[in-house]
Design a protein around this motif. Structure first.
Motif, PDB file in Angstrom:
ATOM      1  N   GLN A  27       0.822  -1.207   0.000  1.00 42.87           N
ATOM      2  CA  GLN A  27       0.000   0.000   0.000  1.00 42.87           C
ATOM      3  C   GLN A  27       0.861   1.263   0.000  1.00 42.87           C
ATOM      4  O   GLN A  27       0.607   2.204  -0.758  1.00 42.87           O
ATOM      5  CB  GLN A  27      -0.943   0.002   1.217  1.00 42.87           C
ATOM      6  CG  GLN A  27      -1.943  -1.129   1.226  1.00 42.87           C
ATOM      7  CD  GLN A  27      -2.792  -1.149  -0.022  1.00 42.87           C
ATOM      8  OE1 GLN A  27      -3.453  -0.164  -0.353  1.00 42.87           O
ATOM      9  NE2 GLN A  27      -2.766  -2.262  -0.730  1.00 42.87           N
ATOM     10  N   VAL A  28       1.897   1.287   0.840  1.00 45.86           N
ATOM     11  CA  VAL A  28       2.770   2.451   0.927  1.00 45.86           C
ATOM     12  C   VAL A  28       3.517   2.656  -0.389  1.00 45.86           C
ATOM     13  O   VAL A  28       3.622   3.782  -0.890  1.00 45.86           O
ATOM     14  CB  VAL A  28       3.741   2.333   2.117  1.00 45.86           C
ATOM     15  CG1 VAL A  28       4.846   3.378   2.055  1.00 45.86           C
ATOM     16  CG2 VAL A  28       2.969   2.458   3.427  1.00 45.86           C
ATOM     17  N   HIS A  29       4.012   1.562  -0.987  1.00 45.96           N
ATOM     18  CA  HIS A  29       4.721   1.688  -2.269  1.00 45.96           C
ATOM     19  C   HIS A  29       3.791   2.261  -3.331  1.00 45.96           C
ATOM     20  O   HIS A  29       4.192   3.141  -4.112  1.00 45.96           O
ATOM     21  CB  HIS A  29       5.285   0.341  -2.711  1.00 45.96           C
ATOM     22  CG  HIS A  29       6.348  -0.182  -1.813  1.00 45.96           C
ATOM     23  ND1 HIS A  29       6.602  -1.534  -1.707  1.00 45.96           N
ATOM     24  CD2 HIS A  29       7.225   0.426  -0.975  1.00 45.96           C
ATOM     25  CE1 HIS A  29       7.591  -1.716  -0.849  1.00 45.96           C
ATOM     26  NE2 HIS A  29       7.984  -0.534  -0.392  1.00 45.96           N
ATOM     27  N   ASP A  30       2.560   1.764  -3.385  1.00 51.43           N
ATOM     28  CA  ASP A  30       1.598   2.290  -4.359  1.00 51.43           C
ATOM     29  C   ASP A  30       1.322   3.770  -4.112  1.00 51.43           C
ATOM     30  O   ASP A  30       1.208   4.554  -5.056  1.00 51.43           O
ATOM     31  CB  ASP A  30       0.284   1.508  -4.304  1.00 51.43           C
ATOM     32  CG  ASP A  30       0.376   0.122  -4.919  1.00 51.43           C
ATOM     33  OD1 ASP A  30       1.392  -0.191  -5.575  1.00 51.43           O
ATOM     34  OD2 ASP A  30      -0.573  -0.668  -4.721  1.00 51.43           O
ATOM     35  N   TYR A  31       1.233   4.148  -2.864  1.00 50.51           N
ATOM     36  CA  TYR A  31       0.965   5.550  -2.532  1.00 50.51           C
ATOM     37  C   TYR A  31       2.148   6.438  -2.922  1.00 50.51           C
ATOM     38  O   TYR A  31       1.970   7.512  -3.511  1.00 50.51           O
ATOM     39  CB  TYR A  31       0.648   5.687  -1.040  1.00 50.51           C
ATOM     40  CG  TYR A  31      -0.084   6.957  -0.727  1.00 50.51           C
ATOM     41  CD1 TYR A  31       0.602   8.104  -0.338  1.00 50.51           C
ATOM     42  CD2 TYR A  31      -1.467   7.031  -0.845  1.00 50.51           C
ATOM     43  CE1 TYR A  31      -0.064   9.289  -0.072  1.00 50.51           C
ATOM     44  CE2 TYR A  31      -2.141   8.209  -0.575  1.00 50.51           C
ATOM     45  CZ  TYR A  31      -1.430   9.332  -0.176  1.00 50.51           C
ATOM     46  OH  TYR A  31      -2.106  10.493   0.081  1.00 50.51           O
ATOM     47  N   VAL A  32       3.363   6.004  -2.602  1.00 51.04           N
ATOM     48  CA  VAL A  32       4.557   6.786  -2.969  1.00 51.04           C
ATOM     49  C   VAL A  32       4.627   6.955  -4.480  1.00 51.04           C
ATOM     50  O   VAL A  32       4.816   8.064  -4.995  1.00 51.04           O
ATOM     51  CB  VAL A  32       5.851   6.132  -2.429  1.00 51.04           C
ATOM     52  CG1 VAL A  32       7.094   6.771  -3.041  1.00 51.04           C
ATOM     53  CG2 VAL A  32       5.913   6.208  -0.908  1.00 51.04           C
ATOM     54  N   GLU A  33       4.470   5.856  -5.208  1.00 52.33           N
ATOM     55  CA  GLU A  33       4.585   5.944  -6.665  1.00 52.33           C
ATOM     56  C   GLU A  33       3.434   6.729  -7.270  1.00 52.33           C
ATOM     57  O   GLU A  33       3.621   7.440  -8.261  1.00 52.33           O
ATOM     58  CB  GLU A  33       4.708   4.545  -7.273  1.00 52.33           C
ATOM     59  CG  GLU A  33       6.020   3.862  -6.912  1.00 52.33           C
ATOM     60  CD  GLU A  33       7.256   4.701  -7.223  1.00 52.33           C
ATOM     61  OE1 GLU A  33       7.366   5.247  -8.351  1.00 52.33           O
ATOM     62  OE2 GLU A  33       8.124   4.805  -6.331  1.00 52.33           O
ATOM     63  N   GLY A  34       2.245   6.644  -6.686  1.00 53.57           N
ATOM     64  CA  GLY A  34       1.133   7.477  -7.143  1.00 53.57           C
ATOM     65  C   GLY A  34       1.421   8.956  -6.931  1.00 53.57           C
ATOM     66  O   GLY A  34       1.077   9.802  -7.762  1.00 53.57           O
ATOM     67  N   THR A  35       2.071   9.268  -5.826  1.00 51.91           N
ATOM     68  CA  THR A  35       2.454  10.645  -5.539  1.00 51.91           C
ATOM     69  C   THR A  35       3.507  11.135  -6.530  1.00 51.91           C
ATOM     70  O   THR A  35       3.506  12.303  -6.919  1.00 51.91           O
ATOM     71  CB  THR A  35       2.981  10.757  -4.090  1.00 51.91           C
ATOM     72  OG1 THR A  35       1.947  10.311  -3.195  1.00 51.91           O
ATOM     73  CG2 THR A  35       3.381  12.169  -3.733  1.00 51.91           C
ATOM     74  N   MET A  36       4.388  10.234  -6.952  1.00 51.77           N
ATOM     75  CA  MET A  36       5.459  10.597  -7.884  1.00 51.77           C
ATOM     76  C   MET A  36       4.999  10.667  -9.348  1.00 51.77           C
ATOM     77  O   MET A  36       5.730  11.185 -10.188  1.00 51.77           O
ATOM     78  CB  MET A  36       6.616   9.600  -7.765  1.00 51.77           C
ATOM     79  CG  MET A  36       7.416   9.711  -6.473  1.00 51.77           C
ATOM     80  SD  MET A  36       8.241  11.301  -6.272  1.00 51.77           S
ATOM     81  CE  MET A  36       9.414  11.262  -7.642  1.00 51.77           C
TER      82      MET A  36
END
Length: 157
Positions: free
Chosen positions: A17-26
């Motif tokens: 979930q955190v990885h998806d959120y970071v990459e979505g932010t990027m």
């Protein structure tokens, strides 16, 4: 949490979930935007490099006792960001943003592979974090530190 779901399964889910959120932010962050220096906090580039390389160090090196991903994959920089002061690092270190993004994907995959290969018994294993002033902690604390670090710095991005 269901009784048949392990704590490691929960960590895998949280990292995903955190990885998806970071990459979505990027998403859509250009090289120019990534390098913009607002002062404090560090640039997007500095925050992103810090959170990715910190996860590599915490999960792969410290918890997993494995070679860091940055040895096998071009991380996009010569010198990794320091534990503190990555705002200055981002101003002076030449960074290849596409390579850094590829490195991030490799770190995320390595984190998931590590967690997929262990069970809950590893969570109590001691890990030496004296290099960053934390002393001896357990793997649970290391994983929580990596997750929290990613969340905090994603918020700064």
């Amino acid at each position: 949490m269901s009784n048949n779901r392990s704590r490691i399964d929960l960590f895998r889910f949280m990292f995903e979930q955190v990885h998806d959120y970071v990459e979505g932010t990027m998403l859509g962050v250009s090289d120019e935007i990534a390098r913009y220096q607002p002062g404090k906090p560090a640039s997007i580039l500095g925050q992103y490099a810090h959170l990715v390389s910190s996860e590599d160090w915490l999960v792969n090196m410290k918890a997993g006792e494995r070679t860091p991903v940055m040895v096998a994959v071009n991380p996009g920089f010569q010198n990794p960001p320091p534990p503190v002061g990555w705002d200055e690092w981002a101003r002076t270190e030449p960074v290849d943003l596409p390579a850094l993004r590829s490195y991030a994907q490799a770190v995320y995959a390595a984190t998931d592979a590590f967690l997929a290969g262990v069970d809950d018994s590893i969570l109590d294993k001691p890990v030496d974090l004296t290099a960053v002033g934390m002393g001896i902690v357990d793997v649970t604390s290391v994983l929580m530190l990596a997750l929290t670090n990613n969340c905090m710095h994603c918020g700064e991005i």
